[in-house]
Scaffold this motif. Structure first.
Motif, PDB file in Angstrom:
ATOM      1  N   PRO A 191       0.822  -1.113   0.014  1.00 37.75           N
ATOM      2  CA  PRO A 191       0.072   0.005   0.041  1.00 37.75           C
ATOM      3  C   PRO A 191       0.936   1.271  -0.129  1.00 37.75           C
ATOM      4  CG  PRO A 191      -0.743  -1.449   1.746  1.00 37.75           C
ATOM      5  CD  PRO A 191       0.726  -2.183   1.203  1.00 37.75           C
ATOM      6  N   HIS A 192       2.244   1.157   0.357  1.00 38.13           N
ATOM      7  CA  HIS A 192       2.834   2.321   0.587  1.00 38.13           C
ATOM      8  C   HIS A 192       3.981   2.444  -0.625  1.00 38.13           C
ATOM      9  CE1 HIS A 192       1.953   2.937   4.706  1.00 38.13           C
ATOM     10  NE2 HIS A 192       2.164   1.440   4.957  1.00 38.13           N
ATOM     11  N   LEU A 193       3.816   1.653  -1.564  1.00 44.18           N
ATOM     12  CA  LEU A 193       4.868   1.430  -2.503  1.00 44.18           C
ATOM     13  C   LEU A 193       5.191   2.780  -3.246  1.00 44.18           C
ATOM     14  CD1 LEU A 193       6.387  -0.891  -3.972  1.00 44.18           C
ATOM     15  CD2 LEU A 193       4.739  -1.293  -5.496  1.00 44.18           C
ATOM     16  N   LYS A 194       4.118   3.531  -3.802  1.00 45.22           N
ATOM     17  CA  LYS A 194       4.648   4.924  -4.299  1.00 45.22           C
ATOM     18  C   LYS A 194       5.164   5.842  -3.575  1.00 45.22           C
ATOM     19  CE  LYS A 194       1.355   4.828  -8.287  1.00 45.22           C
ATOM     20  NZ  LYS A 194       0.072   3.908  -7.831  1.00 45.22           N
ATOM     21  N   GLU A 195       5.097   5.539  -2.288  1.00 42.44           N
ATOM     22  CA  GLU A 195       5.854   6.762  -1.535  1.00 42.44           C
ATOM     23  C   GLU A 195       7.198   6.116  -1.056  1.00 42.44           C
ATOM     24  OE1 GLU A 195       3.181   6.649   2.299  1.00 42.44           O
ATOM     25  OE2 GLU A 195       1.627   5.947   0.685  1.00 42.44           O
ATOM     26  N   LEU A 196       7.593   5.077  -1.417  1.00 34.55           N
ATOM     27  CA  LEU A 196       9.051   4.579  -0.970  1.00 34.55           C
ATOM     28  C   LEU A 196       9.998   5.248  -2.043  1.00 34.55           C
ATOM     29  CD1 LEU A 196       8.367   0.652  -0.738  1.00 34.55           C
ATOM     30  CD2 LEU A 196       9.198   2.213   0.951  1.00 34.55           C
ATOM     31  N   SER A 197      11.342   5.165  -1.613  1.00 34.91           N
ATOM     32  CA  SER A 197      12.283   5.946  -2.595  1.00 34.91           C
ATOM     33  C   SER A 197      12.473   4.932  -3.861  1.00 34.91           C
ATOM     34  CB  SER A 197      13.627   5.877  -1.760  1.00 34.91           C
ATOM     35  OG  SER A 197      13.934   4.582  -1.714  1.00 34.91           O
ATOM     36  N   SER A 198      12.979   5.594  -4.857  1.00 40.12           N
ATOM     37  CA  SER A 198      13.036   4.731  -6.141  1.00 40.12           C
ATOM     38  C   SER A 198      13.646   3.633  -5.909  1.00 40.12           C
ATOM     39  CB  SER A 198      13.446   5.719  -7.242  1.00 40.12           C
ATOM     40  OG  SER A 198      14.729   6.227  -6.882  1.00 40.12           O
ATOM     41  N   ASP A 199      14.846   3.688  -5.312  1.00 36.66           N
ATOM     42  CA  ASP A 199      15.703   2.367  -4.977  1.00 36.66           C
ATOM     43  C   ASP A 199      14.864   1.448  -4.515  1.00 36.66           C
ATOM     44  OD1 ASP A 199      18.039   3.398  -6.034  1.00 36.66           O
ATOM     45  OD2 ASP A 199      18.992   3.650  -4.035  1.00 36.66           O
TER      46      ASP A 199
END
Ligand code: HAM
Length: 419
Positions: A191-199
């Motif tokens: 659910p947080h995937l989009k908020e994670l850093s690109s790495d």
């Protein structure tokens, strides 16, 4: 035009005092390491600087950054893919298998002090050629070995006088635990995937565990509530982990359990650890390691458990300097001989050759005036100077001047070893 060195590498020079690139400091550190490795009954292993690329692909793992992004890989003239070693464990495992060291029937305890090569993004504490003190124990499953191995690195750092270090400890369990945990972690992160850093987004599918040691602030916030691998350990692994902790307590080694410590190489299982220092900023790991019980078999060798660590010499020296730890004084000549003329030079060379059996001696071949020679004595840090001219050769005695006290005494040339 002069040719500079490549990016991310450095020279180690004599007399670069107060600088971690002083060869005297490196020799001192390496000496302490060798003495301690011997006390802990490790034998030295030296493997080649390069290996077949396949060894690192299979040994370290193609999902690790070290292999996928950082290897110095080249084709040799026969078209075979070779790589400069990015780390020391896979080469040691290869050598163990190749030389059938398991046939000795005893535990193999091996150490190395070697340069490693990683094409890293340039930043403080990360070099493209760095040096590691590594220690590997092959053929033992006992939890006591994990604690003894950690003790070796901890004792080294304490012997060097380092303070304020933190030992982080975790267990990655076995394959089943990791698979189960991986699914739970992905479920938590999805659910947080989009908020994670690109790495971290990149790692989500192939290597989600690595997200746990991300330093990006947005990832850290999300990870606060992440599931812990320690809740997924099978009873045997949990028991092993608690025995390691008990042994560390017996040895008076303080540690913190850090369930988010996963390490950047794919071969680990069960115990993993890292020792950090505050002085180092973002690249704060002085050394780390853990168990890699299935690596030998994965590389085509016998089914023997193993464990080890690697510690960065650059970072250890940088921390020692930042903490003003003890270093032995730099080497210097005890005696500087200043000959006057060709005949005296020949005599000084013969004298120096004898005296060098006992202590460091330098000769001033410059032929410059005495004032310049005394300046040289200061620059070299010479303790005593003796001027040898016609008179001294004739009488067989000379004045020996002590630089620190500006006092002199008369000595026979054949007694110069008594300075
Ligand atoms: P590693 O954590 O990749 O582990 O490296 C070990 C240590 O080498 C690090 O903690 C750090 O001090 C130093 N180091 C790594 N990369 C650099 C760099 N680019 N510049 C300066 N220092 C660096 C290993 O390599 C494993 N082979 C350790 C091991 C041995 N595990 C089991 N046995």
């Amino acid at each position: 035009m002069a040719i500079p060195s490549a990016k991310g590498v450095f020279d180690i020079l004599p007399h670069a005092q107060e600088d971690w690139r002083d060869s005297g400091l490196w020799a001192y550190l390496e000496g302490v390491i060798r003495t301690l490795a011997e006390r802990y009954c490790f034998g030295e292993i030296r493997t080649p600087l390069f290996e077949r690329t396949e060894l690192f692909n299979r040994g370290v793992g193609t999902t690790s950054d070290i292999v996928s992004k950082e290897m110095y890989t080249f084709e040799d003239r026969a078209g075979r893919s070779m790589s400069l070693r990015p780390e020391g464990t896979a080469p040691v495992a290869r050598a163990y298998i190749e030389h059938h060291l398991e046939q000795s029937g005893t535990l193999q305890k091996l150490f190395y002090i070697s340069s490693m090569f990683r094409y890293e993004r340039q930043q403080a504490g990360r070099y493209r050629q760095h040096h590691q003190f590594g220690a590997e124990i092959i053929g033992g499953a006992a939890a006591g070995l994990d604690a003894e191995l950690i003790d070796l690195l901890w004792t080294l750092l304490m012997t060097l006088g380092l303070k304020g270090l933190t030992l982080h400890l975790n267990s990655l369990g076995d394959v089943q635990a990791r698979q189960l945990f991986r699914t739970h972690l992905q479920d938590y992160l999805r659910p947080h995937l989009k908020e994670l850093s690109s790495d971290s987004q990149e790692r989500f599918a192939a290597n989600p565990l690595r997200i746990l040691d991300s330093k990006a602030p947005q990832d850290r916030a999300i990870l606060q509530e992440a599931p812990s691998i320690l809740d997924f350990l099978q009873p045997e692994c949990a028991e092993h982990f608690s025995q390691v902790q008990m042994s560390l307590k017996t040895l008076n080694i303080p540690f913190v359990i850090n369930p988010q410590l996963v390490r950047g190489l794919d071969y680990y299982n069960r115990t993993v650890f890292e020792i950090t220092a505050n002085e180092l900023g973002a690249q704060n790991s002085l050394g780390g390691g853990g168990r890699y019980d299935s690596l030998m078999q994965e590389l085509g060798g016998p089914d023997v458990p193993a464990l080890g660590f690697g510690a960065g010499l650059e970072r250890i020296l940088q921390t020692m300097i930042a903490q003003k730890a003890f270093f032995p004084p730099p080497p210097h000549p005890k005696l500087l001989l200043i000959p006057l003329g060709a005949e005296a030079t020949a005599m000084c060379m013969a004298l120096a050759k004898d005296l060098r059996q006992k202590f460091p001696v330098e000769i001033d071949h410059s032929g410059k005036k005495l004032k310049a020679s005394l300046k040289m004595a200061d620059a070299l840090g010479a303790e005593f100077v003796a001027v040898i001219g016609e008179n001294e050769m004739k009488t067989g005695v000379c004045e020996v001047k002590q630089m620190a006290t500006h006092t002199s005494r008369t000595l026979k040339l054949e007694e110069l070893d008594h300075v």
